[in-house]
Design a protein around this motif. Structure first.
Motif, short mmCIF file in Angstrom:
data_model
loop_
_atom_site.label_atom_id
_atom_site.label_comp_id
_atom_site.label_asym_id
_atom_site.label_seq_id
_atom_site.Cartn_x
_atom_site.Cartn_y
_atom_site.Cartn_z
N GLY A 95 0.80 -1.36 -0.08
CA GLY A 95 0.04 0.19 0.16
C GLY A 95 0.70 1.11 -0.04
N GLY A 96 0.13 2.43 -0.59
CA GLY A 96 0.92 3.58 -0.27
C GLY A 96 1.63 4.05 0.98
N ASP A 97 0.40 3.57 2.15
CA ASP A 97 1.04 3.88 3.64
C ASP A 97 2.34 3.15 3.85
N PHE A 121 -3.77 14.72 3.98
CA PHE A 121 -3.60 13.06 4.36
C PHE A 121 -2.88 12.95 5.68
N TYR A 124 1.34 11.47 6.55
CA TYR A 124 2.67 12.13 6.53
C TYR A 124 3.25 12.56 7.84
N CYS A 165 0.30 16.57 -2.02
CA CYS A 165 -0.72 15.47 -2.13
C CYS A 165 -1.60 16.29 -3.55
N ASN A 169 -6.09 14.90 -0.63
CA ASN A 169 -7.19 14.42 0.27
C ASN A 169 -7.18 15.22 1.65
N ASP A 196 2.29 13.02 -3.70
CA ASP A 196 1.30 11.83 -3.40
C ASP A 196 0.19 12.00 -4.57
N ALA A 198 -2.14 9.23 -5.25
CA ALA A 198 -2.92 8.25 -5.06
C ALA A 198 -4.20 8.43 -5.90
N TYR A 199 -4.79 9.72 -6.38
CA TYR A 199 -5.99 9.76 -7.02
C TYR A 199 -5.55 10.45 -8.29
N LEU A 224 4.29 8.70 -5.42
CA LEU A 224 3.46 7.76 -4.72
C LEU A 224 2.08 7.51 -5.58
N THR A 226 -1.11 4.02 -6.00
CA THR A 226 -1.46 3.00 -5.28
C THR A 226 -2.44 2.15 -6.01
N SER A 228 -5.08 1.01 -4.62
CA SER A 228 -6.39 1.00 -3.90
C SER A 228 -7.48 1.78 -4.14
N LYS A 229 -7.27 2.51 -5.29
CA LYS A 229 -8.40 3.56 -5.71
C LYS A 229 -8.63 3.11 -6.90
N ARG A 237 -3.75 -4.34 -0.58
CA ARG A 237 -2.58 -3.67 0.07
C ARG A 237 -1.40 -3.55 -1.07
N VAL A 238 -1.31 -2.78 -1.98
CA VAL A 238 -0.40 -2.58 -3.00
C VAL A 238 -0.42 -1.38 -3.39
#
Ligand SMILES: Cc1ncc(COP(=O)(O)O)c(C=O)c1O
Length: 370
Positions: A95-97, A121, A124, A165, A169, A196, A198-199, A224, A226, A228-229, A237-238
């Motif tokens: 995951g990005g986390d 988010f 961080y 980000c 988010n 980030d 992610a989106y 980063l 992900t 997940s989205k 989780r990747v």
């Protein structure tokens, strides 16, 4: 043994607040005795996982007695190919986390500062606190747009990293390519920038950059992303990071050998090739975003134009009551007071049917004047 435990955890941990995730569906079902619960609280893909990913995981099940590939080579190759990067410029993570934690462990000393946009988010700041470093907030402008001047003004000789980000988010606002270039050119060379993205798949603005082109150009930047989205694989989780080779090399030093499980690797490889699922997911979000805007306008609610799969809506001082009433109607959204926004809700975009349920419940609640 009934002796008191006197082992002390690290002092940094006393400063840390736990991450507050969106309420899970089962919990709301159990608490409120509801059968149907719609979750619009964690920016997940309402269409479900990529069907190709599901198939790939099923095929991988019989090999689960083997350890996964420690370097996620095949997935790394798929990602590098897609983004025109060298394999050495990619790290695959749980995951990005996990990437945020690894970056913090790799680069932050206790005397360091990181700059984060505010609100953003929370992971961080969590990563910084874990290492005893300090997070400095560079506030977004009043309309939640990025303020490059505020970011540059926050730089001190202790600044080690800047997080950006984009889309952000919880606001859904983005940093333009021009602003990103300006920041990368203006920040001291000793400062690592983490973008980030992610989106990124939900962005329609032409002036956007997901940052990968700047990684290719050799800037001290980690992007980063992900699974997940857009790919609908939050449960397995990747995620991954893209950065110049020397930065990736340092992060690999702290990575656990088998950080990404075998099913996650198989799923993500298949998902990257599932163009149909990606396009369907993008189209859904883009169309439904517009429909939600129209509904909010009709209800007299102001909102922030979003380049992501969620919308930040201003519902006013009754936000908590509205949040609870939506929950009582089986709709989970996110109360934005966790980001210091007590008048707002963050609502993830669902399927057309889920969004209809949200709009109907929200208009009923507002008619009753809470
Ligand atoms: C901005 C942002 N970055 C990173 C993540 C981490 O995603 P994951 O750990 O599921 O890959 C999230 C998850 O919600 C997010 O909102």
């Amino acid at each position: 043994m009934s002796e008191e435990i006197v082992i002390q955890a690290r002092k940094e941990l006393t400063q840390m607040k736990p991450y507050s995730p969106g309420k899970p569906i089962w919990e709301v079902q159990k608490e409120l005795g509801l059968e149907r619960v719609v979750k619009l609280a964690s920016n997940e893909n309402p269409l479900g996982p990529s069907p190709k990913a599901v198939e790939a995981m099923q095929a991988a099940l019989t090999d689960l007695h083997r350890y996964p590939d420690a370097q996620s080579i095949q997935l790394k190759q798929a990602i590098a190919g897609r983004y025109e990067l060298a394999e050495e410029q990619v790290i695959v993570t749980n995951g990005g986390d996990e990437l945020i934690t690894l970056i913090s462990e790799t680069f932050l000393d206790a005397s360091d500062e990181i700059i984060v946009p505010g609100p953003t988010f929370s992971e961080y700041e969590f990563g910084a606190q874990l290492m005893g470093a300090k997070a400095i907030v560079a506030p977004l402008k009043g309309d939640f747009q990025y303020d490059s001047d505020a970011i540059l003004a926050a730089v001190t000789e202790r600044t080690k990293m800047v997080y950006l980000c984009s889309p952000n988010n919880p606001t859904g606002t983005i940093l333009s390519k021009k602003e990103l270039q300006h920041l990368l050119d203006s920040l001291p060379k000793r400062v690592l920038v983490v973008l980030d993205a992610a989106y990124s798949h939900f962005v329609t603005a032409e002036h956007y950059s997901d940052g990968v082109e700047f990684v290719r150009a050799g800037y001290p930047l980690i992007v980063l992303k992900t699974f997940s989205k857009i790919y609908g694989l939050a449960g397995i989780r990747v995620g991954f990071g893209a950065a110049p080779q020397a930065i990736i090399q340092s992060i690999l030093q702290v990575k656990e050998p088998f950080n990404v499980n075998a099913l996650a690797q198989a799923a993500a490889i298949a998902a990257t090739g599932d163009e149909e699922h990606v396009t369907r997911s993008q189209t859904l979000v883009i169309e439904e975003r517009e429909r939600l805007y129209a509904a909010f306008q009709q209800l007299g609610l102001s909102y922030t134009m979003s380049m992501s799969n969620f919308v930040l809506v201003k519902v006013g001082e009754q936000s908590e009551s509205i949040y609870k009433q939506l929950m009582a109607n089986g709709i989970i959204v996110r109360l934005a007071n966790t980001w210091g926004l007590p008048l707002h809700l963050r609502i993830s975009i669902g399927t057309p049917e889920e969004n209809d349920l949200l709009i109907a419940a929200l208009s009923d609640i507002l008619k009753q004047k809470v």
